[in-house]
Design an enzyme around this catalytic site. Structure first.
Site, PDB file in Angstrom:
ATOM      1  CB  SER A 139       4.455   4.473  -0.124  1.00  0.00           C
ATOM      2  OG  SER A 139       3.694   3.307   0.079  1.00  0.00           O
ATOM      3  CE1 TYR A 153      -3.854   5.965  -2.374  1.00  0.00           C
ATOM      4  CE2 TYR A 153      -3.398   4.827  -0.308  1.00  0.00           C
ATOM      5  CZ  TYR A 153      -3.216   5.911  -1.146  1.00  0.00           C
ATOM      6  OH  TYR A 153      -2.387   6.941  -0.757  1.00  0.00           O
ATOM      7  CE  LYS A 157       0.007   5.501  -2.665  1.00  0.00           C
ATOM      8  NZ  LYS A 157       0.837   6.503  -3.362  1.00  0.00           N
TER       9      LYS A 157
END
Length: 279
Positions: A139, A153, A157
């Protein structure tokens, strides 16, 4: 010392550079065997040569379910088991939320979330049946906190962490562990290989400013990927690995500040939050 024996078998995605490559080397140094994968496995030949027989390579595109299935089956056929899965494949899509197209958002989610989920699901049956295994989800500190221009992004995650935290409780009875690794800024190729959305000038003071900061930082990040890989092996070695492993002082400081901010908000608004009960 450790609940895991040496000579483990690792399946690692995204091994062409950065964390993936360094984790392969760290696993080999620990005496383990590795199936190193990438979309183009020919770029991994030097790892196979360095591995002194401990490293095999295979093509794996995490966005292709058939490719995922074939790589897992090839690993099981060659080594007989998978002790550690590392979902490392990824890339960075930069842009303010309004700048990002829906297609760009989907592309980011396909790799960071759906790709990792597919590989995890493909490996789980064999781990569950054997009653052991560790799933390492690469992660980011951006799986809990956020920065301008990183919305896509972060979405990937955050989603991966939600899935993985749920998974950890579901598979614990089978002897399978889950570790979410949350690095800060490290000297990998993710910044130089990023994709960027079309710029909207109105965001020059937020997303634009942070984009410039990230570009200027390239190559001077404080984190050493080799040390990160060694830390991951140490966590996998542990009898009681953490659900979340922050890597880098910036990750520790940033995550602590984020969690303290959340707690402060929860406390400040607790009275109103509790006022919604049926009278």
């Amino acid at each position: 010392m450790t609940g895991q024996t040496q000579d483990r078998v690792w399946l690692i995605t995204g091994c062409s550079s950065g964390f993936g490559r360094e984790i392969v080397l760290a696993a080999v140094a620990a005496g383990d065997r590795v199936m190193a994968t990438a979309r183009r496995p020919e770029v991994l030949q030097d790892l196979a040569d360095l591995g002194n027989g401990q490293v095999s390579t295979y093509a794996l595109d995490v966005t292709d379910p058939h490719s995922v299935k074939a790589a897992v089956e090839a690993t099981l056929a060659l080594f007989g088991r998978i002790d550690v899965l590392v979902n490392n494949a990824g890339f960075l899509m930069m842009g303010a939320v309004e700048e990002l197209t829906t297609e760009q958002l989907r592309e980011q989610m396909e790799v960071l979330f759906f790709g990792a989920a597919q590989t995890t699901k493909a490996v789980l049956p064999s781990m569950r049946e054997r009653g052991s295994g560790t799933i390492v989800q690469m992660s980011s500190m951006g799986g809990q906190t956020s920065f301008h221009a990183f919305g896509a992004y972060h979405a990937g995650k955050f989603a991966l962490e939600g899935l993985s935290q749920t998974l950890a409780g579901e598979v614990a009875p089978f002897g399978v562990r889950v570790v979410m690794v949350e690095p800060g800024a490290f000297r990998t190729q993710i910044n130089s290989n990023k994709s960027e959305a079309t710029v909207i000038d109105a965001y020059s003071g937020t997303a634009g400013a942070f984009r410039a900061y990230v570009n200027a930082m390239q190559g001077s990040e404080e984190g050493d990927p080799a040390k990160a890989a060694a830390a991951i092996v140490t966590a996998v070695d542990s009898d009681n690995p953490p659900l979340r492993l922050a890597l880098g002082g910036d990750a520790v400081d940033g995550l602590r500040a984020e969690l303290e901010s959340r707690l402060a908000d929860l406390t400040a608004w607790e009275e109103l939050s509790r006022s919604t009960a049926v009278s």
